[in-house]
Design a protein around this motif. Structure first.
Motif, PDB file in Angstrom:
ATOM      1  N   MET A  12       0.826  -1.211   0.000  1.00 40.58           N
ATOM      2  CA  MET A  12       0.000   0.000   0.000  1.00 40.58           C
ATOM      3  C   MET A  12       0.862   1.264   0.000  1.00 40.58           C
ATOM      4  SD  MET A  12      -3.226   0.827  -0.078  1.00 40.58           S
ATOM      5  CE  MET A  12      -4.105  -0.574   0.625  1.00 40.58           C
ATOM      6  N   ALA A  13       1.945   1.236   0.794  1.00 39.60           N
ATOM      7  CA  ALA A  13       2.827   2.404   0.871  1.00 39.60           C
ATOM      8  C   ALA A  13       3.460   2.696  -0.480  1.00 39.60           C
ATOM      9  CB  ALA A  13       3.906   2.179   1.924  1.00 39.60           C
ATOM     10  N   ARG A  14       3.822   1.634  -1.221  1.00 43.40           N
ATOM     11  CA  ARG A  14       4.440   1.827  -2.529  1.00 43.40           C
ATOM     12  C   ARG A  14       3.450   2.454  -3.515  1.00 43.40           C
ATOM     13  NH1 ARG A  14       7.865  -3.088  -4.805  1.00 43.40           N
ATOM     14  NH2 ARG A  14       8.979  -2.493  -2.910  1.00 43.40           N
ATOM     15  N   ILE A  15       2.188   2.043  -3.442  1.00 37.32           N
ATOM     16  CA  ILE A  15       1.154   2.611  -4.312  1.00 37.32           C
ATOM     17  C   ILE A  15       0.977   4.091  -3.986  1.00 37.32           C
ATOM     18  CG2 ILE A  15      -1.295   2.555  -4.925  1.00 37.32           C
ATOM     19  CD1 ILE A  15      -1.257  -0.446  -4.325  1.00 37.32           C
ATOM     20  N   ASP A  75       3.174   6.088  -2.663  1.00 40.91           N
ATOM     21  CA  ASP A  75       4.368   6.804  -3.132  1.00 40.91           C
ATOM     22  C   ASP A  75       4.272   7.081  -4.630  1.00 40.91           C
ATOM     23  OD1 ASP A  75       5.549   6.909  -0.658  1.00 40.91           O
ATOM     24  OD2 ASP A  75       6.759   5.103  -0.950  1.00 40.91           O
ATOM     25  N   SER A  76       3.806   6.085  -5.391  1.00 41.90           N
ATOM     26  CA  SER A  76       3.688   6.232  -6.834  1.00 41.90           C
ATOM     27  C   SER A  76       2.677   7.314  -7.195  1.00 41.90           C
ATOM     28  CB  SER A  76       3.269   4.889  -7.458  1.00 41.90           C
ATOM     29  OG  SER A  76       3.089   5.020  -8.853  1.00 41.90           O
ATOM     30  N   ILE A  77       1.551   7.332  -6.483  1.00 39.73           N
ATOM     31  CA  ILE A  77       0.521   8.353  -6.735  1.00 39.73           C
ATOM     32  C   ILE A  77       1.058   9.734  -6.367  1.00 39.73           C
ATOM     33  CG2 ILE A  77      -1.749   9.189  -6.012  1.00 39.73           C
ATOM     34  CD1 ILE A  77      -2.520   6.240  -5.558  1.00 39.73           C
ATOM     35  N   ALA A  78       1.733   9.821  -5.225  1.00 37.26           N
ATOM     36  CA  ALA A  78       2.290  11.105  -4.783  1.00 37.26           C
ATOM     37  C   ALA A  78       3.296  11.641  -5.794  1.00 37.26           C
ATOM     38  CB  ALA A  78       2.945  10.956  -3.415  1.00 37.26           C
ATOM     39  N   THR A  79       4.156  10.766  -6.322  1.00 37.95           N
ATOM     40  CA  THR A  79       5.153  11.185  -7.314  1.00 37.95           C
ATOM     41  C   THR A  79       4.489  11.700  -8.578  1.00 37.95           C
ATOM     42  OG1 THR A  79       6.794   9.604  -6.494  1.00 37.95           O
ATOM     43  CG2 THR A  79       7.083  10.403  -8.743  1.00 37.95           C
ATOM     44  N   ALA A  80       3.454  10.995  -9.047  1.00 44.85           N
ATOM     45  CA  ALA A  80       2.744  11.414 -10.253  1.00 44.85           C
ATOM     46  C   ALA A  80       2.091  12.775 -10.051  1.00 44.85           C
ATOM     47  CB  ALA A  80       1.697  10.373 -10.632  1.00 44.85           C
ATOM     48  N   LEU A  81       1.495  12.990  -8.884  1.00 44.91           N
ATOM     49  CA  LEU A  81       0.833  14.263  -8.608  1.00 44.91           C
ATOM     50  C   LEU A  81       1.840  15.409  -8.496  1.00 44.91           C
ATOM     51  CD1 LEU A  81      -1.888  13.121  -6.039  1.00 44.91           C
ATOM     52  CD2 LEU A  81      -2.227  13.779  -8.436  1.00 44.91           C
ATOM     53  N   VAL A  82       2.972  15.148  -7.841  1.00 34.77           N
ATOM     54  CA  VAL A  82       4.008  16.178  -7.719  1.00 34.77           C
ATOM     55  C   VAL A  82       4.528  16.571  -9.098  1.00 34.77           C
ATOM     56  CG1 VAL A  82       6.371  16.614  -6.963  1.00 34.77           C
ATOM     57  CG2 VAL A  82       4.720  15.654  -5.366  1.00 34.77           C
ATOM     58  N   GLU A 101      -3.336   8.601   1.605  1.00 35.52           N
ATOM     59  CA  GLU A 101      -1.942   8.568   2.076  1.00 35.52           C
ATOM     60  C   GLU A 101      -1.053   9.421   1.176  1.00 35.52           C
ATOM     61  OE1 GLU A 101      -0.641   4.557   2.402  1.00 35.52           O
ATOM     62  OE2 GLU A 101      -2.145   4.007   3.915  1.00 35.52           O
ATOM     63  N   ALA A 102      -1.307   9.370  -0.142  1.00 39.54           N
ATOM     64  CA  ALA A 102      -0.522  10.166  -1.089  1.00 39.54           C
ATOM     65  C   ALA A 102      -0.731  11.657  -0.835  1.00 39.54           C
ATOM     66  CB  ALA A 102      -0.914   9.823  -2.522  1.00 39.54           C
ATOM     67  N   LEU A 103      -1.961  12.048  -0.562  1.00 37.72           N
ATOM     68  CA  LEU A 103      -2.250  13.460  -0.291  1.00 37.72           C
ATOM     69  C   LEU A 103      -1.582  13.916   1.000  1.00 37.72           C
ATOM     70  CD1 LEU A 103      -6.005  13.787  -1.360  1.00 37.72           C
ATOM     71  CD2 LEU A 103      -3.934  14.289  -2.676  1.00 37.72           C
TER      72      LEU A 103
END
Length: 220
Positions: A1-4, A6-13, A45-47
């Protein structure tokens, strides 16, 4: 879940830096869940990651909104990053172990291989490892934690830097100079080469601004 997350957060950034998501935009959890094909939990979590890194802000009873870093704030963060990295490297020059030296050499090899193929993503990954090895070699866990935190906030801008001109080749040469200075134990030289490597000034500044402009134009 943490990796997902992180991936979403990176894409949004990356979207925020490129201008694809404008400052003030509300980051809707339901819409993002649909976009990424995941439940709302990793999105939430990404937000939280974006908020803690300064790219977003949570407003009570309103939600999470994009907070774009200003040019002045970005330059100020690079100034602080240069000081944190220089301190880490000066301490590493006093405390570097044989094992840590070997790890730095491996990271240099990985950077060289990525630069030889022109793979900016691979170079960035190796570059992150290289710098984090220096943080650990400082022997100061609090300093390493602060350096990693700011490194994360500057991640998209440092990634963009590598796409400007011949930056990868110059970065690799600077990495080699940093290792040589650390191994020599010359703390004045360490301070000089690290700050020259990290600070965004002169041609590095204009190149970064050009890349930011290109990313914003591509997002239109």
């Amino acid at each position: 879940m943490a990796r997902i997350a992180d991936s979403i957060a990176t894409a949004l950034v990356n979207d925020i830096v490129a201008g694809a998501i404008a400052p003030g935009t509300r980051l809707d959890e339901t819409a993002l869940s649909t976009r990424f094909g995941v439940s709302r939990t990793p999105v939430r979590e990404a937000l939280q990651r974006l908020t803690s890194s300064g790219f977003a802000e949570q407003l009570p009873r309103r939600g999470t909104f994009v907070r774009k870093i200003s040019l002045r704030e970005m330059v100020e963060m690079f100034e602080v990053m240069a000081e944190l990295e220089a301190l880490s490297a000066r301490l590493a020059a006093r405390r570097l172990t044989a094992e840590q030296r070997a790890a730095l050499d491996r990271a240099l090899t990985d950077c060289a291989e990525a630069a030889a193929t022109g793979d900016t993503d691979a170079y960035y990954e190796a570059n992150e490892v290289f710098h984090q090895l220096i943080y650990r070699a400082s022997g100061n866990r609090f300093l390493a934690e602060q350096a990693r935190s700011l490194q994360g906030r500057l991640q998209p801008y440092r990634r963009l830097q590598l796409r400007a001109g011949d930056r990868m080749r110059h970065s690799l040469a600077e990495h080699r100079a940093i290792v040589a200075a650390i191994v020599s134990g010359d703390q004045a030289e360490v301070d000089s080469v690290v700050k020259a490597h990290v600070l965004v000034q002169g041609e590095k500044f204009t190149d970064l601004m050009a890349r930011l402009g290109e990313e914003e134009a591509a997002a239109l």
